[in-house]
Write a protein that holds these residues in place. Structure first.
Motif, mmCIF file in Angstrom:
data_model
loop_
_atom_site.group_PDB
_atom_site.id
_atom_site.type_symbol
_atom_site.label_atom_id
_atom_site.label_comp_id
_atom_site.label_asym_id
_atom_site.label_seq_id
_atom_site.Cartn_x
_atom_site.Cartn_y
_atom_site.Cartn_z
ATOM 1 N N GLN A 107 42.676 36.505 27.472
ATOM 2 C CA GLN A 107 42.086 35.388 28.221
ATOM 3 C C GLN A 107 42.027 34.142 27.353
ATOM 4 O O GLN A 107 42.376 33.048 27.800
ATOM 5 N N ILE A 153 43.650 42.158 31.481
ATOM 6 C CA ILE A 153 43.612 40.893 30.741
ATOM 7 C C ILE A 153 42.362 40.951 29.861
ATOM 8 O O ILE A 153 41.245 40.757 30.330
ATOM 9 N N THR A 154 42.554 41.272 28.611
ATOM 10 C CA THR A 154 41.440 41.432 27.674
ATOM 11 C C THR A 154 40.841 40.066 27.319
ATOM 12 O O THR A 154 41.432 39.013 27.607
ATOM 13 N N ALA A 155 39.715 40.078 26.651
ATOM 14 C CA ALA A 155 39.085 38.829 26.213
ATOM 15 C C ALA A 155 40.028 38.056 25.291
ATOM 16 O O ALA A 155 40.135 36.827 25.383
ATOM 17 N N ARG A 203 42.922 29.853 36.923
ATOM 18 C CA ARG A 203 41.620 30.457 36.688
ATOM 19 C C ARG A 203 41.782 31.964 36.534
ATOM 20 O O ARG A 203 42.462 32.608 37.330
ATOM 21 N N ILE A 204 41.140 32.499 35.497
ATOM 22 C CA ILE A 204 41.091 33.953 35.308
ATOM 23 C C ILE A 204 39.813 34.400 35.985
ATOM 24 O O ILE A 204 38.711 34.031 35.579
ATOM 25 N N ARG A 205 39.966 35.183 37.045
ATOM 26 C CA ARG A 205 38.796 35.557 37.850
ATOM 27 C C ARG A 205 38.204 36.891 37.445
ATOM 28 O O ARG A 205 37.041 37.164 37.696
ATOM 29 N N SER A 206 39.033 37.743 36.862
ATOM 30 C CA SER A 206 38.581 39.044 36.374
ATOM 31 C C SER A 206 39.687 39.582 35.467
ATOM 32 O O SER A 206 40.763 38.983 35.394
ATOM 33 N N PRO A 207 39.458 40.701 34.809
ATOM 34 C CA PRO A 207 40.520 41.275 33.980
ATOM 35 C C PRO A 207 41.765 41.709 34.773
ATOM 36 O O PRO A 207 42.798 41.986 34.188
ATOM 37 N N ILE A 248 45.487 32.682 27.117
ATOM 38 C CA ILE A 248 45.891 32.020 28.364
ATOM 39 C C ILE A 248 45.293 30.627 28.468
ATOM 40 O O ILE A 248 45.995 29.666 28.770
ATOM 41 N N VAL A 249 44.008 30.495 28.212
ATOM 42 C CA VAL A 249 43.361 29.193 28.392
ATOM 43 C C VAL A 249 43.831 28.159 27.375
ATOM 44 O O VAL A 249 43.678 26.957 27.608
ATOM 45 N N VAL A 294 43.972 36.679 38.693
ATOM 46 C CA VAL A 294 44.051 35.260 38.356
ATOM 47 C C VAL A 294 44.381 34.496 39.628
ATOM 48 O O VAL A 294 44.836 35.080 40.620
#
Length: 185
Positions: A13, A8-10, A46-50, A16-17, A53
C-alpha cells in the motif's frame, strides 16, 4: 523473480501511494480483439481494503476498460518504481464500473477529488497480488502531472462532454458496448 502476496499488504500500500502513475490493462474475450493498456495519473486511486482498489476515470478518447469489464470482468493494474529501489507490482482482478446515474455514485465519488470530465469509477476486486524485480524500468524524475485532459474537459462543458461520450465512449474499438451504452439504452 516474481513473488505472490496473499493481499495488498501495508508495505505494498505504501508503495502504491508513492507512485504518480499506474497502468490499467484489459482485453476482450475474442482472440482478434485489441488488448487495452492505459496510463493513469492524477490523484485518482484509492486502496479500499487489502483486496479492493478503485480509481476515478476521466473522459478520454475511448472507453475500452469499461467495455472489457462489462464483457468479461478481467482487469490488471500495474505500478512501476521509477525512483528508488526497482519494483513492479501487478494487481489482477475483476472489475466493475460505477456511473453517475447509479445509486452508489455519490458515496463512491466522495472518496476522490473532483476533476472536470469525471466519467466513471472502476472498482477492482483483487484476486492476485504479484511483485517482480523491475530491473528494466528506467529511473525517472517526475516534473509534474499534466492538466491537459482537465482543461479540455472544462472547455467542453457538461453538455459538450455528454455529446462527446455519446460519440466516442459507447463502444470499444472492437464494437463491444460500454457501461455508458447499457445505461443509456
Amino acid at each position: 523473480m516474481a513473488k505472490l502476496h496473499p493481499e495488498i499488504t501495508a508495505e505494498l500500500q505504501a508503495f502504491i501511494v508513492q507512485q504518480p502513475l499506474f497502468f490499467v490493462a484489459s482485453a476482450p474475450l475474442a482472440a482478434a480483439g485489441h488488448v487495452n493498456l492505459s496510463p493513469k495519473g492524477l490523484d485518482c486511486l484509492r486502496i479500499r481494503s487489502p483486496q479492493q482498489v478503485a480509481y476515478l476515470d476521466v473522459s478520454g478518447s475511448g472507453n475500452e476498460t469499461s467495455a472489457h469489464v462489462l464483457e468479461n470482468g478481467r482487469i490488471t493494474l500495474m505500478f512501476c518504481a521509477f525512483t528508488g529501489a526497482p519494483r513492479i507490482l501487478r494487481l489482477y482482478g475483476r472489475g466493475r464500473v460505477i456511473l453517475p446515474m447509479m445509486a452508489e455514485w455519490e458515496t463512491e465519488l466522495a472518496q476522490f477529488p473532483i476533476y472536470p470530465g469525471i466519467r466513471q469509477i472502476v472498482v477492482v476486486e483483487v484476486e492476485r497480488v504479484q511483485t517482480s524485480c523491475g530491473f528494466g524500468v528506467p529511473l525517472m524524475d517526475l516534473v509534474g502531472q499534466r492538466d491537459t485532459a482537465l482543461r479540455w474537459a472544462e472547455a467542453k462543458g457538461e453538455q459538450g462532454l455528454v455529446d462527446y461520450r455519446a460519440e466516442k465512449n459507447m463502444a470499444s474499438i472492437d464494437g463491444l458496448p460500454t457501461h455508458l451504452a447499457t445505461e443509456a439504452g
